[in-house]
Design a protein around this motif. Structure first.
Motif, mmCIF file in Angstrom:
data_model
loop_
_atom_site.group_PDB
_atom_site.id
_atom_site.type_symbol
_atom_site.label_atom_id
_atom_site.label_comp_id
_atom_site.label_asym_id
_atom_site.label_seq_id
_atom_site.Cartn_x
_atom_site.Cartn_y
_atom_site.Cartn_z
ATOM 1 N N ILE A 1 0.858 -1.174 0.000
ATOM 2 C CA ILE A 1 0.000 0.000 0.000
ATOM 3 C C ILE A 1 0.898 1.229 0.000
ATOM 4 C CG2 ILE A 1 -1.746 1.270 1.273
ATOM 5 C CD1 ILE A 1 -2.668 -1.404 2.429
ATOM 6 N N ALA A 2 0.653 2.136 -0.937
ATOM 7 C CA ALA A 2 1.463 3.346 -1.041
ATOM 8 C C ALA A 2 0.780 4.505 -0.329
ATOM 9 C CB ALA A 2 1.687 3.694 -2.504
ATOM 10 N N TYR A 3 1.538 5.157 0.551
ATOM 11 C CA TYR A 3 1.052 6.316 1.278
ATOM 12 C C TYR A 3 2.025 7.463 1.054
ATOM 13 C CZ TYR A 3 -1.233 2.670 4.124
ATOM 14 O OH TYR A 3 -1.947 1.598 4.566
ATOM 15 N N SER A 4 1.608 8.671 1.436
ATOM 16 C CA SER A 4 2.553 9.780 1.450
ATOM 17 C C SER A 4 3.557 9.514 2.571
ATOM 18 C CB SER A 4 1.825 11.103 1.702
ATOM 19 O OG SER A 4 1.365 11.160 3.038
ATOM 20 N N SER A 5 4.668 10.233 2.561
ATOM 21 C CA SER A 5 5.691 9.997 3.588
ATOM 22 C C SER A 5 5.162 10.297 4.985
ATOM 23 C CB SER A 5 6.939 10.822 3.302
ATOM 24 O OG SER A 5 6.639 12.204 3.350
ATOM 25 N N THR A 6 4.281 11.278 5.115
ATOM 26 C CA THR A 6 3.708 11.613 6.419
ATOM 27 C C THR A 6 2.827 10.475 6.918
ATOM 28 O OG1 THR A 6 3.758 13.964 5.893
ATOM 29 C CG2 THR A 6 2.301 13.279 7.678
ATOM 30 N N THR A 8 2.949 7.388 5.999
ATOM 31 C CA THR A 8 3.831 6.246 6.262
ATOM 32 C C THR A 8 4.393 6.326 7.673
ATOM 33 O OG1 THR A 8 4.397 6.018 3.930
ATOM 34 C CG2 THR A 8 5.931 5.047 5.509
ATOM 35 N N LYS A 9 4.777 7.519 8.106
ATOM 36 C CA LYS A 9 5.291 7.691 9.472
ATOM 37 C C LYS A 9 4.221 7.358 10.503
ATOM 38 C CE LYS A 9 8.665 11.161 8.209
ATOM 39 N NZ LYS A 9 9.060 12.560 8.276
ATOM 40 N N TYR A 10 2.987 7.736 10.244
ATOM 41 C CA TYR A 10 1.896 7.423 11.167
ATOM 42 C C TYR A 10 1.668 5.917 11.245
ATOM 43 C CZ TYR A 10 0.691 12.408 10.623
ATOM 44 O OH TYR A 10 0.715 13.776 10.575
ATOM 45 N N VAL A 11 1.695 5.259 10.097
ATOM 46 C CA VAL A 11 1.499 3.804 10.067
ATOM 47 C C VAL A 11 2.642 3.103 10.798
ATOM 48 C CG1 VAL A 11 1.339 1.772 8.562
ATOM 49 C CG2 VAL A 11 0.100 3.866 7.975
#
Length: 105
Positions: A1-6, A8-11
């Protein structure tokens, strides 16, 4: 799953929280999840619901940048995953992230 870098940090932060056992962080003793004590029998519907509740409660308490809307516990092969539906508070965007919460023996 692709997320923004922000996101991704939350995940990654949420994954660290659900993976941390009580007493594991000496300097941050209040950061932990109790879900690991229930993972051994997630095929029982009561224990599955308890796991979902514990994941949602600890993430809403400890990761204040997001709001966890729903958690569903699933098994994939021998891995127990929490499918976390969450909203990023600063943008009101919703996401779905799989977090590994344990392994079946």
């Amino acid at each position: 799953i692709a997320y923004s870098s922000t996101v991704t940090k939350y995940v990654e932060s949420m994954q660290q929280i659900v993976s941390t056992k009580q007493g594991e962080r000496f300097m941050n003793f209040d950061i932990y999840s109790e879900v690991d004590i229930l993972v051994y029998n997630v095929n029982d519907s009561t224990i599955r619901k308890s796991c979902e509740y514990l994941v949602k409660e600890c993430l809403n308490k400890l990761e204040t940048r997001v709001t966890v809307n729903d958690v569903t516990i699933v098994t994939e092969d021998s891995t127990v995953l929490a499918m976390v539906n969450f909203t990023v508070n600063s943008t009101n965007q919703k996401y779905l992230a799989p977090l590994e919460v344990g392994a079946l023996s």
